[in-house]
Design a protein around this motif. Sequence first.
Motif, PDB file in Angstrom:
ATOM      1  N   ILE A   1       0.809  -1.227   0.000  1.00  0.00           N
ATOM      2  CA  ILE A   1       0.000   0.000   0.000  1.00  0.00           C
ATOM      3  C   ILE A   1       0.836   1.268   0.000  1.00  0.00           C
ATOM      4  O   ILE A   1       0.286   2.363   0.002  1.00  0.00           O
ATOM      5  CB  ILE A   1      -1.001   0.040   1.177  1.00  0.00           C
ATOM      6  N   GLY A   2       2.137   1.149  -0.005  1.00  0.00           N
ATOM      7  CA  GLY A   2       2.954   2.362  -0.098  1.00  0.00           C
ATOM      8  C   GLY A   2       4.158   2.338   0.803  1.00  0.00           C
ATOM      9  O   GLY A   2       4.632   3.385   1.228  1.00  0.00           O
ATOM     10  N   ASN A   3       4.665   1.162   1.135  1.00  0.00           N
ATOM     11  CA  ASN A   3       5.853   1.012   1.975  1.00  0.00           C
ATOM     12  C   ASN A   3       5.685   1.747   3.305  1.00  0.00           C
ATOM     13  O   ASN A   3       6.543   2.520   3.721  1.00  0.00           O
ATOM     14  CB  ASN A   3       7.093   1.482   1.219  1.00  0.00           C
ATOM     15  N   ILE A   4       4.570   1.488   3.961  1.00  0.00           N
ATOM     16  CA  ILE A   4       4.268   2.108   5.263  1.00  0.00           C
ATOM     17  C   ILE A   4       5.124   1.462   6.344  1.00  0.00           C
ATOM     18  O   ILE A   4       5.276   0.241   6.380  1.00  0.00           O
ATOM     19  CB  ILE A   4       2.765   1.943   5.608  1.00  0.00           C
ATOM     20  N   ASN A   5       5.670   2.266   7.240  1.00  0.00           N
ATOM     21  CA  ASN A   5       6.479   1.775   8.348  1.00  0.00           C
ATOM     22  C   ASN A   5       5.588   1.018   9.329  1.00  0.00           C
ATOM     23  O   ASN A   5       4.479   1.448   9.646  1.00  0.00           O
ATOM     24  CB  ASN A   5       7.158   2.959   9.035  1.00  0.00           C
ATOM     25  N   SER A   6       6.077  -0.092   9.847  1.00  0.00           N
ATOM     26  CA  SER A   6       5.280  -0.900  10.775  1.00  0.00           C
ATOM     27  C   SER A   6       5.001  -0.149  12.082  1.00  0.00           C
ATOM     28  O   SER A   6       3.951  -0.354  12.698  1.00  0.00           O
ATOM     29  CB  SER A   6       5.974  -2.226  11.066  1.00  0.00           C
ATOM     30  N   ASN A   7       5.924   0.733  12.508  1.00  0.00           N
ATOM     31  CA  ASN A   7       5.672   1.529  13.719  1.00  0.00           C
ATOM     32  C   ASN A   7       4.512   2.500  13.499  1.00  0.00           C
ATOM     33  O   ASN A   7       3.688   2.707  14.388  1.00  0.00           O
ATOM     34  CB  ASN A   7       6.923   2.305  14.124  1.00  0.00           C
TER      35      ASN A   7
END
Length: 137
Positions: free
Chosen positions: A108-114
């Motif tokens: 979905i857009g390389n969203i950070n897991s944090n």
Amino acid sequence: MPPKRKSDALEPVLDLTGDSSEEVQERAAVVAEPAPKKARKADAGEGSSSGAKKGKSADAPKNWRDVVLEGEEEGDVPIYDDCNEIRRKIRALQKEPNFKVTHWLKEIGNINSNSYQRFMKATGPHGGASNGTYYAA
């Protein structure tokens, strides 16, 4: 009044005296068949985030990336769901088999897991509205 148990509804009464074996088999087949089940109706209230219907159609895209939204070219796509609704839909996705959050965040857009964890821990309809996960999901 309907029977309380399936075994009460089947009526396994057989008279084996004086009947030929064919009649006994026919009666046993009729008695052993349970009542046919009714088909479920699909809930119209539950929709996916893309707004597409659940039925299969010839022109339906096979991948979520193939869906083109209004205003996507300009980068101004309206969001109609609040944060609570997006979190509910994400939790529903997590219950699907073979769903991996890390793969989904990358898609979905390389969203950070944090960032994703902060969004999921937020509460309320506006909690996490400035988070990138909200806009990407």
